[in-house]
Design a protein around this motif. Sequence first.
Motif, PDB file in Angstrom:
ATOM      1  N   ARG A   1     -19.814  16.562 -13.730  1.00  0.00           N
ATOM      2  CA  ARG A   1     -20.464  17.621 -13.248  1.00  0.00           C
ATOM      3  C   ARG A   1     -21.713  17.845 -14.105  1.00  0.00           C
ATOM      4  NH1 ARG A   1     -17.229  21.141 -10.093  1.00  0.00           N
ATOM      5  NH2 ARG A   1     -15.180  20.236  -9.956  1.00  0.00           N
ATOM      6  N   SER A   2     -22.853  18.428 -13.447  1.00  0.00           N
ATOM      7  CA  SER A   2     -23.985  19.015 -13.955  1.00  0.00           C
ATOM      8  C   SER A   2     -24.474  19.941 -13.265  1.00  0.00           C
ATOM      9  CB  SER A   2     -24.916  17.701 -14.281  1.00  0.00           C
ATOM     10  OG  SER A   2     -26.100  18.328 -14.889  1.00  0.00           O
ATOM     11  N   GLY A   3     -24.287  21.264 -13.617  1.00  0.00           N
ATOM     12  CA  GLY A   3     -24.386  22.476 -12.544  1.00  0.00           C
ATOM     13  C   GLY A   3     -23.916  22.313 -11.453  1.00  0.00           C
ATOM     14  N   SER A   4     -24.217  22.199 -10.253  1.00  0.00           N
ATOM     15  CA  SER A   4     -23.748  22.046  -8.955  1.00  0.00           C
ATOM     16  C   SER A   4     -23.550  20.616  -8.603  1.00  0.00           C
ATOM     17  CB  SER A   4     -24.428  22.851  -8.010  1.00  0.00           C
ATOM     18  OG  SER A   4     -25.907  22.365  -7.801  1.00  0.00           O
ATOM     19  N   LYS A   5     -24.283  19.705  -9.211  1.00  0.00           N
ATOM     20  CA  LYS A   5     -24.093  18.297  -9.017  1.00  0.00           C
ATOM     21  C   LYS A   5     -23.132  17.575  -9.753  1.00  0.00           C
ATOM     22  CE  LYS A   5     -26.884  14.172  -9.452  1.00  0.00           C
ATOM     23  NZ  LYS A   5     -28.074  13.424  -9.835  1.00  0.00           N
TER      24      LYS A   5
END
Length: 504
Positions: free
Chosen positions: A35-39
């Motif tokens: 995950r990276s933020g909402s991604k």
Amino acid sequence: MTRVVSVFLPTLPTDRVRRADPSIPAEAPLVIVARSGSKRWLSAVDANAAKLGLHVGMAAAKAQALVQGLHMVDADPAADLAALERLTLWALSQYSPVVATDPPNGIVMDTEGADHLQGGEELMLSGLVNRFRARGLAARAAIADTWGAAFGLARSMRAETKVIPIGKTADAVSRLPLSSLRLSAETIVSLRMLGFQTIGELAVTPRAPLTLRFGPEIGRRLDQMFGRVAEPIDPIRCPEIIEVHRAFAEPIGAAETIAKYVSRLVAALCLELQAKGLGVRRTDLIVHRVDNTIQALRAGTAKPVRDVAWLTKILHDRIERIDPGYGIEKLGLAATMVEPLNDRQIVSSLVEAADVDVTSLIDVLGNRGTHRIYRQAPVASDVPERSVQRISPVADEDGRTWPLTWPRPVRMMDRPELIEVIALLPDHPPVSFTWRGKRRRVRRADGPERIFGEWWMRTSEWTAVRDYFTVEDETGERYWIYRSGDGVDADTGSHRWFVHGTFA
């Protein structure tokens, strides 16, 4: 010259999850989601998922839409690194004194001076990969003269193991892709846009324009891969390892000087072992040179020992393999494999004859590279080829014997050899038989001795039998032959004949 092994664990995150959660079906596709933020994207995929078209970097939502029943687990880089460190510590105790993690999914080790304990480089690599597979871990391993070459080969080859002969690094890496060079993704993309595809193409390009555009990193990686610049391995160390060191104000290099300080280190190590009631089974001599390189020698023993004189002799026999280079600034001696060892009373030869101890001979042969040292021991089995097993040459006898009523040949074949026989069924011995192209007439025979299959271990042997005969031909040679089956019922065997051994 160093020899470096790079171990690549391509599916370490998914393998770790499967080992931690056995309830996941073996045939089910498994992916790791980062995950990276909402991604959210796939950071690792197992072999089942890769066959379905999933790959690292794919959006998690797309992967979930493409594959029904997909097992998705959140990424845990800390747990992956911890698992990698545990595997590295295991490799340290088993394969080499100089082992380090190569994150995120690799292990690197310098095996110069240690591969002989595993039977050579090829057997060492195959054994390493097989032991990883037995633990549910996919692995590929390559050995070359440099870390960079072994790294690139392990991550580019399809075979599980690869051994690059000494001095053949340039030929082996010339066709490797640019991704094998340990450069940033942006640099690799830029190089491909310029038309470069392989390391060989990049290596013959003038260095100045590349350095001007990309900086010195490309040149440094090429020099490391081809061995022009040293790339030392910073070995991992377990806090529980018993280790002693000696640093020198002035570098040393003479063999006599090295031997003197090795003797002192052995004495100090044995004192540490005695205080903890331990004996050493594997000892590593770590040589730190002034040019910031490390050389290591490994010596093993058949039994746990802390005899100063004997350990000193074992290490002194290997001092000639040390290359001091421009000088040695530090020596270390580590006990990487230890076992409990309690003091015991020594039997006086004046009172009774002492048993002959061949442990010293086993140690000498083992450290010279003769790794297949074993002896035979009986096993409770009526089937001849299963009635013996290889055990350690110093293992306890524990009172095991062969409870045989019929004589056995002095030479037993690994695999019975098919022969052509003339004999009356079902119980008569052969009149003659043809073996290895020569016909032999039977003068005398004894038998049959009927041996039943081990139906309680193998269902295929539920009705299997063998009828063994001891026969003597016209020249006086005696053979142990058998018929597969009872000579009547086809379910008991093929009714073919075999030679299984020869008598003295």
